[in-house]
Design an enzyme around this catalytic site. Sequence first.
Site, PDB file in Angstrom:
ATOM      1  N   CYS A   1       0.837  -1.204   0.000  1.00  0.00           N
ATOM      2  CA  CYS A   1       0.000   0.000   0.000  1.00  0.00           C
ATOM      3  C   CYS A   1       0.871   1.253   0.000  1.00  0.00           C
ATOM      4  O   CYS A   1       1.698   1.453   0.894  1.00  0.00           O
ATOM      5  CB  CYS A   1      -0.920  -0.025   1.220  1.00  0.00           C
ATOM      6  SG  CYS A   1      -1.630   1.562   1.669  1.00  0.00           S
TER       7      CYS A   1
ATOM      8  N   CYS B   1     -16.606  -0.233 -14.665  1.00  0.00           N
ATOM      9  CA  CYS B   1     -17.209   0.623 -15.694  1.00  0.00           C
ATOM     10  C   CYS B   1     -16.811   0.137 -17.089  1.00  0.00           C
ATOM     11  O   CYS B   1     -17.634   0.125 -18.018  1.00  0.00           O
ATOM     12  CB  CYS B   1     -16.769   2.074 -15.502  1.00  0.00           C
ATOM     13  SG  CYS B   1     -17.156   2.766 -13.875  1.00  0.00           S
TER      14      CYS B   1
ATOM     15  N   CYS C   1     -12.097   3.054 -14.040  1.00  0.00           N
ATOM     16  CA  CYS C   1     -12.825   2.064 -13.235  1.00  0.00           C
ATOM     17  C   CYS C   1     -13.003   0.761 -14.015  1.00  0.00           C
ATOM     18  O   CYS C   1     -13.607   0.742 -15.094  1.00  0.00           O
ATOM     19  CB  CYS C   1     -14.179   2.653 -12.828  1.00  0.00           C
ATOM     20  SG  CYS C   1     -15.414   1.448 -12.319  1.00  0.00           S
TER      21      CYS C   1
ATOM     22  N   CYS D   1       0.483   3.397   3.052  1.00  0.00           N
ATOM     23  CA  CYS D   1       1.139   2.769   4.204  1.00  0.00           C
ATOM     24  C   CYS D   1       2.636   3.061   4.196  1.00  0.00           C
ATOM     25  O   CYS D   1       3.241   3.325   5.246  1.00  0.00           O
ATOM     26  CB  CYS D   1       0.902   1.260   4.193  1.00  0.00           C
ATOM     27  SG  CYS D   1      -0.841   0.769   4.230  1.00  0.00           S
TER      28      CYS D   1
END
Length: 500
Positions: A57, A388, A385, A60
Amino acid sequence: MRPLSCLVTGLAFLTSLAHSHSNDTATSNVLTLTEETFDDALTAHPLLFVKFYTPWCGYCKALEPEYEAAAEQMAGGAFHTTVLAQVDCSVHEELCIDQDINSFPTLKFFRSGIPTIYDGPRQTTGLLRYLERQSLPALTWVNDTMHLEAFVRSDPVVVVGSSADHDSDFYSKFHGLAEQARDRYLFGWQPSSSPDSVVLYTPSTQDVYTGDLLDTDAIQRFIRQHLTPLFGSIGPDNYIDYEEAELPLAYLFVSSESMLAGLTPPLLALAQQHRGAINFVYIDADAYPEQAEYLGINMTAPVWPAFVIQDPQSRRYILPTTTTAETIDDHVAKYLQNALVPFIESDPVPETNDGPVKVVVGSQYNALVTRSDTDVLLEVYAPWCGHCKALAPVWTQLGELVRDQGYPLTVAKMDGTSNDIPMDDPATFEVDGFPAIAYIQASTHRVALFAGDDRSLAALADFVHEQKGIRLEVPGSNGSSDDDGTDDTPPRNSQRHDEL
């Protein structure tokens, strides 16, 4: 008194627990917890701050040095009773599921095992400010003037209640407020023969609350609206203070100290005049170009200084002329008179728009959706997306079926990352994730949102039938989009100051 053997055994247990939790890196002050040691850590450390993360991440990774620095300072300071720890959710997945961890990083503060989500600044200074407050009593007794003067200098935001009677309803309510809001503010109590009062102290102001002393919600609103400076800088460390004030926010974008200096005196006077109605801030245009773009400033050829008012509903009102003290004053006056038109972000109007799926842009939302002669089925999507992209061929097929069958419906789509849905429009709705599918009824502007995971052609046709009452004939193939869920990423405008 407990037997000596119990004390020795307990000390040995705590020592072994600390060693078992320590990081592989010998110099780290952050405890590494596992599924086997997590519950023991909650027992051993009444005040425990835990970072739930994954190694891949990006956020992170950015947090790691800030968190390590905070742990080092806490370990060597007066508040060493608060322990910082971490859990790698890529390894200890079940533990993170049990803790309801849905995004990374998630920070939780455990007080005697009871968790509170931390959503404040992720820089070391912000983390330390929060943890130091958590380490103190919820309410600190301030017994004399000298103690009070030192106490109000100990934190940027200090709230002091004062009364001669600490058995009163006022004391009970104030103590409850201190317990509830201890992560945001430092609370004190001063025994006094003077009339009961609540005073808010900041480095530059001292504001007396004049409302109902038993109305803790009103006291919190008072704090939120007065803890911000009259005219101060906004950035990642303090934007949440402005957001929680729930007031319109007037931004002055500047690109130099001299530019700021020239406008500071009139902006301070304006901020004083409208204290409690609008918050005024300045922001470095070069450091935060994304925020300028989000607020609607033309970043193709930006001109500084620039001035924008954003209201609590995220409507944006851009000063269209040269930014001077006089034009800012006039712009604010018109805003307060509801005489301004909010900025609507919009792609250019398409040169042609006669396909089976109509393209809607922000500037034409009212014309193509709200004032449409037929009901509208609108998809709000994001180009990046994945769900999408999977839906795109199915959506085109749906538009072709509607057109070929002469079905009384307009199938449309809108890029939600570069177009606004006007918030004052009768057919407005909130986009919580992509793709968002809405059925807008022409006669009433009633909006129904599609909530299913199955976005096949048949499922979409069923949704239309539920709204319209007329069956759309679907060929034998269900035109499945091979999509089985919603996108986890929120839309671009899901938070007021998202770019900061």
